[in-house]
Design a protein around this motif. Structure first.
Motif, PDB file in Angstrom:
ATOM      1  N   ALA A   1       9.934 -45.618  42.495  1.00 50.94           N
ATOM      2  CA  ALA A   1      11.254 -46.404  42.120  1.00 50.94           C
ATOM      3  C   ALA A   1      12.131 -46.512  43.477  1.00 50.94           C
ATOM      4  O   ALA A   1      12.106 -45.783  44.561  1.00 50.94           O
ATOM      5  N   LYS A   2      12.654 -47.635  43.350  1.00 47.39           N
ATOM      6  CA  LYS A   2      13.572 -47.837  44.453  1.00 47.39           C
ATOM      7  C   LYS A   2      15.002 -47.320  44.242  1.00 47.39           C
ATOM      8  O   LYS A   2      15.331 -46.782  43.115  1.00 47.39           O
ATOM      9  N   PRO A   3      15.773 -46.740  45.150  1.00 45.07           N
ATOM     10  CA  PRO A   3      15.163 -46.974  46.672  1.00 45.07           C
ATOM     11  C   PRO A   3      14.101 -45.715  47.029  1.00 45.07           C
ATOM     12  O   PRO A   3      14.352 -44.746  46.381  1.00 45.07           O
TER      13      PRO A   3
ATOM     14  N   VAL B   1       4.193 -57.924  47.549  1.00 47.05           N
ATOM     15  CA  VAL B   1       4.901 -58.851  46.542  1.00 47.05           C
ATOM     16  C   VAL B   1       6.124 -58.575  46.360  1.00 47.05           C
ATOM     17  O   VAL B   1       6.572 -57.569  45.371  1.00 47.05           O
ATOM     18  N   GLU B   2       7.138 -59.166  46.892  1.00 48.53           N
ATOM     19  CA  GLU B   2       8.579 -58.833  46.605  1.00 48.53           C
ATOM     20  C   GLU B   2       9.400 -60.206  46.778  1.00 48.53           C
ATOM     21  O   GLU B   2       9.407 -60.809  47.937  1.00 48.53           O
ATOM     22  N   ASP B   3      10.213 -60.332  45.845  1.00 46.87           N
ATOM     23  CA  ASP B   3      11.115 -61.620  45.949  1.00 46.87           C
ATOM     24  C   ASP B   3      12.298 -61.422  46.876  1.00 46.87           C
ATOM     25  O   ASP B   3      12.857 -62.301  47.316  1.00 46.87           O
ATOM     26  N   ASP B   4      12.897 -60.055  47.063  1.00 46.27           N
ATOM     27  CA  ASP B   4      13.985 -59.999  47.894  1.00 46.27           C
ATOM     28  C   ASP B   4      13.890 -60.271  49.473  1.00 46.27           C
ATOM     29  O   ASP B   4      12.950 -59.201  49.794  1.00 46.27           O
TER      30      ASP B   4
ATOM     31  N   LEU C   1       3.548 -54.069  44.807  1.00 39.61           N
ATOM     32  CA  LEU C   1       3.991 -55.177  43.688  1.00 39.61           C
ATOM     33  C   LEU C   1       5.206 -54.691  43.167  1.00 39.61           C
ATOM     34  O   LEU C   1       5.402 -53.834  42.383  1.00 39.61           O
ATOM     35  N   ASP C   2       6.199 -55.569  43.401  1.00 39.85           N
ATOM     36  CA  ASP C   2       7.456 -55.413  42.765  1.00 39.85           C
ATOM     37  C   ASP C   2       7.367 -55.680  41.212  1.00 39.85           C
ATOM     38  O   ASP C   2       6.864 -56.812  40.887  1.00 39.85           O
ATOM     39  N   VAL C   3       8.055 -54.943  40.424  1.00 40.79           N
ATOM     40  CA  VAL C   3       7.827 -55.241  38.857  1.00 40.79           C
ATOM     41  C   VAL C   3       8.900 -56.358  38.610  1.00 40.79           C
ATOM     42  O   VAL C   3       8.507 -57.170  37.524  1.00 40.79           O
ATOM     43  N   GLY C   4       9.979 -56.452  39.175  1.00 37.74           N
ATOM     44  CA  GLY C   4      10.905 -57.503  38.797  1.00 37.74           C
ATOM     45  C   GLY C   4      11.105 -58.615  39.657  1.00 37.74           C
ATOM     46  O   GLY C   4      11.855 -58.942  40.588  1.00 37.74           O
ATOM     47  N   LEU C   5       9.952 -59.499  39.510  1.00 37.09           N
ATOM     48  CA  LEU C   5       9.892 -60.975  40.112  1.00 37.09           C
ATOM     49  C   LEU C   5      10.478 -61.992  39.444  1.00 37.09           C
ATOM     50  O   LEU C   5      10.439 -61.883  38.023  1.00 37.09           O
TER      51      LEU C   5
END
Ligand code: CA
Length: 220
Positions: free
Chosen positions: A101-103, A8-11, A51-55
């Motif tokens: 954490a990204k990256p 799950v990632e919006d980018d 799961l990306d936290v910032g969706l």
């Protein structure tokens, strides 16, 4: 068998990198672009979720809680731009299993997913004789009657059942039962196994947990 991972990632660019990278690492990934998309797929039998936290439509931690509420029992690994302790703690209290954490490097993501999958058990099969596991509810039943198991006992039993009567080494049992890097003495493992053996016997199961000295254990 390839483990199925919901990504799950919006980018879109990062999503593609994740899908391709996880495929290369031996997983079978499927995409969702936002929280609503993730929730639509909650019942699709995934083995894990990244799961990306910032969706765009929701905080990933809320999405995780909603997934759990829909019975999604597989490990959830959060991706986040922040690595603060507070973020980590709310991630865990939302029902997440790990945090990256990204990256990040794909190899690390893959390694953490494998570790989470090992801890979470159980790969198929989840039935042996009169024993049946429910991986979502984290329970095991003997001929339909629920066994009272601790989470560690559950993970040990899951890996023994998944082995379909084959020998499971003590090392594999420790890896399945405890977090990565935990120090588990022979004595501790023996105590867990003897409790498990007693619970199976008391429940009248047709399976017994055998010991093959110096080699490992088997459920048959
Ligand atoms: Ca994002």
């Amino acid at each position: 068998m390839r483990r199925r991972v919901l990504v799950v990632e919006d980018d879109p660019a990062l999503r593609d990198v994740l899908l391709r990278g996880l495929r290369d690492e031996g997983f079978d990934p499927a995409p969702a672009a936002d929280g609503a998309g993730a929730l639509r797929r909650a019942g699709d039998g995934f083995d894990a979720c990244v799961l990306d936290v910032g969706l765009p439509d929701a905080d990933g931690r809320d999405v995780c809680q909603a997934l759990r509420a829909r019975g999604f029992g597989a490990p959830v690994l959060f991706l986040t731009a922040h690595d603060g302790l507070a973020d980590r703690l709310t991630g865990f209290s939302a029902g997440g299993d790990d945090y990256l954490a990204k990256p990040f490097h794909l190899a690390e993501l893959a390694a953490r997913l494998r570790a989470a999958l090992r801890r979470s058990g159980p790969p198929v099969p989840s039935v042996a004789g009169d024993l049946s596991l429910d991986p979502v509810r984290y329970t095991c039943a003997v001929a339909g009657a629920e066994l009272d198991l601790t989470p560690t006992e559950f993970r040990l039993l899951a890996v023994l059942i998944a082995a379909s009567g084959a020998l499971v080494t003590r090392r594999e049992l420790v890896r399945a039962g405890w977090p990565e890097g935990a120090r588990v003495s022979d004595n501790t493992l023996d105590q867990y196994l003897s409790r498990l053996r007693r619970k199976l016997r008391e429940a009248g199961s047709d399976r017994t947990l055998g010991t093959h000295r110096g080699m490992g254990h088997r459920l048959s």
